[in-house]
Each structure stands twice: as structure tokens, then as C-alpha cells.
Motif scaffolding. Sequence first.
Motif: not given
Length: 391
Positions: A65, A109-110, A112-114, A116-117
Motif C-alpha cells: 500500500s 476497498a483497501t 482497490t486503493r492499493g 490503483e497506486v
Amino acid sequence: MAPTAVSVPLPEQADVVIIGGGAIGASIAFHLAEAGAGRVLLLERDRPASGSSGKPIGGVRAQFSDPLNIRLGLRSLDAWRNFARRPGADVGLESVGYLFLLGDDSELATFTRGVEVQNALGVPSRIIGPRAARDLCPYLDPRGIVAAAFSPTDGYALPKAAVTGYLRAARRLGATVRTRCPVTAIDTADGTLQAVRTPHGTVRTHTVVCCAGAWSGAIGAMAGVDLPVTPLRRQIAFTGPLDPAPPRIPFTLDFASTLYFHNDAAGGLLMGLSDPAQQPGFGRRFTREWLPPFRTAAARRAPRLARIPVVGGWAGLYEMTPDRNALIGEAGHLGRFLYATGFSGHGFLQAPAVGEIVRDLYLRREPFLDVGPLAATRFDGRAIRPEAHII
């Protein structure tokens, strides 16, 4: 016959002394020797890879992350893929991918954000559905998860082979490696390092690199440097050869329980779990009290694993920091005390990139990545960097 590392005479003086002969120390020794950084001496209290780096298989990945960890992972993955050429050894790299199992919408959600990064930095990770996850790992019960995160370029390799390869190349390039030679004291005067003491003699030096893993706190204390590292036992178990042999599967992890499993070179499976009841300490004896929680977690995610007997296992130490991110940098108040430790289970996979960075810090060159946020002083009232993608 060439002398063994144990019988190598201890030099009276060195330009840089590396303390610790695991994956991090071996990588640093190689990178410094390759750069012609002078008289490089590595001291290991036991044998190379006798600590956490002695584990049979180590995961390599860029699914994190924190952007710093992603970039460290990406750089290192490139190095693992090219290890046969530089420094020149077979580390048994298996690019089977990493598969994180996600049990609810919050975990999704956690990750999915990861993703993206990760994608923005060049990692080919993606979110996949439960049945696609089962196609990759037939042991899974897809009804127990909402999704999974997968990156095909992750995988695992052999830490001991990597340490051996790095140190063989470092010696070839002029570095000295001394095993069974613990550091007992570090002499300082007027804000500078003067010498490193061992039971086999004293080495004069003005530069020390601490990469002693779980023992780094004690090494830092010798020089008056606070390295907040806590030892924590982690254990793995082996099924032994299975009939039929298991299919080739990704390094599979259940995010909520920390259960993980993957293929073993013996034709079976390797299985592990971060035991929440484990207390900090230096004990490294393999025990079985964590297996019932493992089987409970397996019954929810991969029911067949809950019934497979184990034939043995292995215990090693994680070097934990308060935010589970590494400590990399140089002590500001004491000239030329560098450190690379506290990797919290990620040291082997990040070792190639960290070797580059410490080399550049020593040579006062700008590294490919600013590791200022990983300084040990970040816990002195500053913002920490919690890593979400942990096991």
C-alpha cells in the motif's frame, strides 16, 4: 584448500564494517564491493542466513500500500529476475504471483486503493472475482470471499541461495566475510565511530552498517543509536510430498486471518499464519500451538488444507517496527552509522534495492529512491507510515 570464512583473519582496519550476514547484509556487501567502496568487512555472529534469511522460501512482491514499499519491491523484482547474471547465482525464482483473498467490502476497498497506486507505479496487479481466484488456486472455496487481489509478476525464491550468491560475489570483488564473530562493543569518541570489538579482535573503522535483523536494537545501543526493533517468532509448516502432487498455485494469503500457503519444492505445500498470541522474544523453536488457528482459518478459505497433516516445520524471527515499515538511513548525531533493519517480514524481498540504497548513502550519492521517510527518528513525534498489505 581455500580458508573457510570462519578462519579468515580479522583485519585490523576496515573502511566499512557490515554487521549481519542475512539477505540485507549480503546485498549491501556485494553492492559496496562492486562499487569499489574500499575495505569492506562483513561480520556475522553465526553463519550466513542463520537468522530470518534461513527460511526455506521467501516471497518476493510489489503488492504493497505504501509507494515506498511498492518501488522497493519493483526494483528488487527486477534484480531477482536478473540474479543469475548479476551477481551470478540461481535463486530458484518462481513467478507464480501473489493472491490476496479479501473477505468483505472493507478489505476490498483497501486493496482497490492499493491496486490503483500499484498500477500507477507500474505493477500489473488487479482485482479479480472469487471464481477467477479459484481458477488460480483450486484449494479455495470461492463462497467465502468477495474478491481477490492478484499480481502475476510476484512469487518466491530461495533466501539461502541468494545470501550465498551475494557473499560469493562480494568475496570475489575483495570483501572480507567473517562468520561466528559477534560484535560485542562499538567504540565512539567525539561523535565519531572508532572501532568495532569482537571476541576475535578489534577492527578500527569509522563506518558501521547495522543490518542485524532482530538483534539490531542491541547493536544500535552499543553506538547510542535507537533502533526500535522487536523480535517476533514466525512459524511455517510443511505437508511433505502429497499424492497427487498439488497444482502450481500462487503465493496465496487470506488478508483477515494472515493464513498463507504455496507450493513447496518437496512436492507438497508450505503453510503459515501470523499467530496473534505470539509474544515478542528471541525463541526460535518450532512448535504447533498455532496450527489450530491455522486450520480454523483454512476451514473458511481452503477447506482441504484444514485436514492435511504436517510433517514438520521451521521457526524464525521477524524484526518488527511500530509501523511495520523498515528502518533505513544514517544516524545524524554519530558520523557514519548506517542502518537497514526492521523490515517486519519484507527484508528478503527488498534486499536487492536496499543494497543499492545503502551503497549510495555510504558513497554520498543520491539513491534511486528517497528513503528519508524510513529514518528511525520518524517515531520521535513524527508521522509514521503504516503498511496495510502485511502478513
